[in-house]
Every structure is written in C-alpha cells, then in structure tokens.
Design a protein around this motif. Structure first.
Motif, short mmCIF file in Angstrom:
data_model
loop_
_atom_site.label_atom_id
_atom_site.label_comp_id
_atom_site.label_asym_id
_atom_site.label_seq_id
_atom_site.Cartn_x
_atom_site.Cartn_y
_atom_site.Cartn_z
N CYS A 96 12.35 -57.73 -101.85
CA CYS A 96 12.63 -58.10 -103.22
C CYS A 96 12.74 -59.47 -103.75
CB CYS A 96 14.24 -57.33 -103.67
SG CYS A 96 15.57 -58.51 -102.80
N CYS A 104 14.80 -53.76 -109.70
CA CYS A 104 16.06 -54.42 -109.08
C CYS A 104 17.08 -55.04 -109.74
CB CYS A 104 15.27 -54.72 -107.92
SG CYS A 104 14.74 -56.46 -108.35
N CYS A 110 19.63 -50.72 -107.48
CA CYS A 110 18.62 -50.80 -106.25
C CYS A 110 18.70 -50.47 -104.87
CB CYS A 110 17.84 -52.31 -106.33
SG CYS A 110 16.88 -52.64 -104.94
N VAL A 112 17.77 -51.54 -102.05
CA VAL A 112 17.64 -52.63 -101.31
C VAL A 112 18.48 -53.71 -101.50
CG1 VAL A 112 15.81 -52.63 -99.89
CG2 VAL A 112 15.32 -52.32 -102.29
N ARG A 113 19.28 -53.60 -102.70
CA ARG A 113 19.85 -54.49 -103.00
C ARG A 113 20.98 -55.41 -102.11
NH1 ARG A 113 19.43 -58.97 -105.82
NH2 ARG A 113 21.46 -59.77 -106.76
S1 FES Z 1 14.01 -55.21 -104.98
FE1 FES Z 1 15.14 -57.01 -105.44
S2 FES Z 1 17.10 -56.31 -105.62
FE2 FES Z 1 15.96 -54.45 -105.26
#
Ligand code: FES
Ligand code: FES
Lengths: 154, 154
Positions: A96, A104, A110, A112-113
């Motif tokens: 990200c 995101c 998100c 992956v956050r």
């Molecule tokens: S890809 Fe950046 S916060 Fe999810």
DNA sequence: TGTAACAGGACTGCTTCGGTCCTGATTGCT
DNA sequence: AGCAATCAGGACCGAAGCAGTCCTGTTACA
C-alpha cells in the motif's frame, strides 16, 4: 520471498572491509577502486553502493585527489536494518506504499491497513538487534580473510 | 526491500476468511468463487492462492461437486512464517539457496555463506511468534481499535 | 594547472512477479 | 449412468523491479 538484494550484501561486504583498515593505517580513508580490488566486487557496483551509503550517512566521504570513504560509525554501532533501509529503501512489507488503489485511504476497512504492522515491527526489532560486527563474526570463522586473495567472479 | 508479495497478503486474507465460516453452517467448506466474492479478490487469483496453500498443507481441500477448502489448523496455530514460506517459498535472504549455479564457486570463501544466518534466524523467529489470529486482531478494529489491546511481545 | 577521486544521475538487459486462462481429474447430485 | 460443479496443475503473457554499466560534473590535493 524475503530475498534481500545483492546490493545489500555488497554493502555489508564493503562496510566490513571499510572497517578492516581503520585501525591507524596510513590512510584513514579508502577509495572505491581499492575496495573493489580487495573485495572482488566490480568497481562500478561498489562505487554505486558506496555512493548510496554515503547519501544515507552510514559512511562519510572525502572528495578530491586523496579522497575516499570512511565509516561514520564503528561496526558494532551499525545495525543490519540500517543497511537494508539504506540500500533497499524503507522496510515496508505491504504494497500500500504506492497509490495503486485509492480504496485503502478512504475506506478505512482496507484489509492490509494495520494487519502487517506487528510483523513489520517484529522484523524491524529483530534486525535492529544485529550489528555488522555480528555478521563479520559469523562469516569469518571457516577461512580467515586474506586481502587480495579473492579469485574474483567468473 | 523486505517487501512481501501481494500473494502472501491475499493468502492471509483468504485464510482469515476461511476461518470465518459459521460453525455449523450449511457447508463446512468454502469454494473459491465464494471466497473471492467475500474478499473482493479476483477469482483466478484466489484460486491460485488456495491451490498453493493446499499444496503445502495449510488448508485441506474437498474435491468434487460439493467440494471446497477448509483450514487445516485454527488461526492461532498458523504462524506468518508458514504462510510466507508456503506462498513465496522458503525464507532465504541470500541468492545461493537454489542450485542455479554450482552453488558458489567455493563455499569456504563465499562471503555470503554464513553471514546472513543470524539475520535469517532472527527473522524466522520473529515471524514464528506471530499467528494469523494476531493479524486478524490487528486488522479488524478500524474504528474500534483499543490502545491497550496490543499483545506486544517485548 | 593537472589529476585523482567522489556525486549524481540516466540508461539498458534481465529476472521475477502478478495475474489470467486452459485442460484434465474427482466427486456429488439427478 | 450421466451431468455438473469443483479442485489440480500447469502454461502463458505482460508489467514491474533489480543489477549493472556508463557518462558528465564537482571537489580537493600535489
Ligand atoms: S493499501 Fe494502503 S492502506 Fe490499504
Ligand atoms: S552464494 Fe551460495 S554459498 Fe555463497
């Protein structure tokens, strides 16, 4: 995965070499060609690594005719994480970093956050505890290092 | 550097979703399209990830018409290192892992031979201490994050 | 003044990765 | 038995990052 780049390894080799001559020899700095000859790494490559390290402050440079490079800190005061961060950029495990998808930031859901944060932090902590001096100790034992012995790469 | 692949993150997302199956719902297994629809990951990609995870034994598969996937172990028994190793291959920081070349010319003088071993081991240890359950906890509370919730392995 | 060495890029070939798709093999259901 | 759904496994292609080289300044010493 988790395969670090060759440049990072070169950086370690070069910095260890940089520390080998520090103890009061005639020159307090070493040149790129000299390090290249001593380590067997191609000269342009070692020059590139040195410039990168100098840009991040891990080594100091002396320009001009009798110039060269010098370690900014002793080996035991330089952690592996610093070298990796200097050569390969910041330690970021998730994708990200770039604005590939805008969901995101805006969403907040998100996946992956914050998920990899503990992993990231754990790796950072693990790497911070290892210094270049430790790596030199781990590599030396089998055959003691002999300068100018390198058969070079074919 | 140390940028793990998207596939690894997808694997975590998928496996967490795989654990979300209602205990006692109609199916005890979930299909690739179903997981893809639930997570938002493209179907071919999630299928690829599932197949990889099944090949390494992290998930079990049921073939046939009413088939699907199921977690082989509960989330808290699966470490991140296992997932990374399954998706991205073994955790090896140096390039000499495979027999692409005759390994190295001579392992005795190879500068990378044992140098990165402590680093490698430290990362392995750090990643082994984190389970998928920890990652789910870190990712779930986007708005309900509690400061004192961090397990903090210090 | 001339030379040696660093500074900081630009550039290119290459490997790896991310992602898609296709063709079987297997099993449940009709 | 036949059909449909689903996994298995690989082949395939485009994109991205990396490794390595080279060129043109700039600085400092002899
Ligand atoms: S890809 Fe950046 S916060 Fe999810
Ligand atoms: S790269 Fe394999 S032993 Fe050195």
């Amino acid at each position: 995965m988790l395969r670090l780049s060759k440049l990072t390894d070169y950086a370690v080799v070069v910095m260890v070499r940089l520390a080998e001559v520090s103890p009061g020899s005639n020159p307090d700095v070493q040149t790129s060609p000299g390090i290249a000859a001593a380590t067997g790494v191609p000269e342009p490559t070692v020059a590139k690594v040195l410039k990168t390290l100098a840009a991040t402050g891990l080594v100091t440079s002396q320009r001009g005719a009798r110039g060269g490079y010098r370690l900014a800190r002793p080996l035991h005061a330089i952690s592996v994480s610093e070298v990796i961060a200097a050569v390969d950029g910041p330690i970021a495990l998730v994708a990200c970093v770039d604005g590939s998808l805008n969901e995101c930031e805006s969403q907040g859901l998100c996946p992956v956050r914050g998920r990899w944060d503990p992993v990231n932090d754990a790796i950072e902590r693990a790497l911070s505890g290892i210094t270049l001096a430790d790596m030199r100790e781990a590599a030396v034992p089998p055959l003691f290092r002999v300068p100018a012995l390198m058969p070079a790469a074919e």
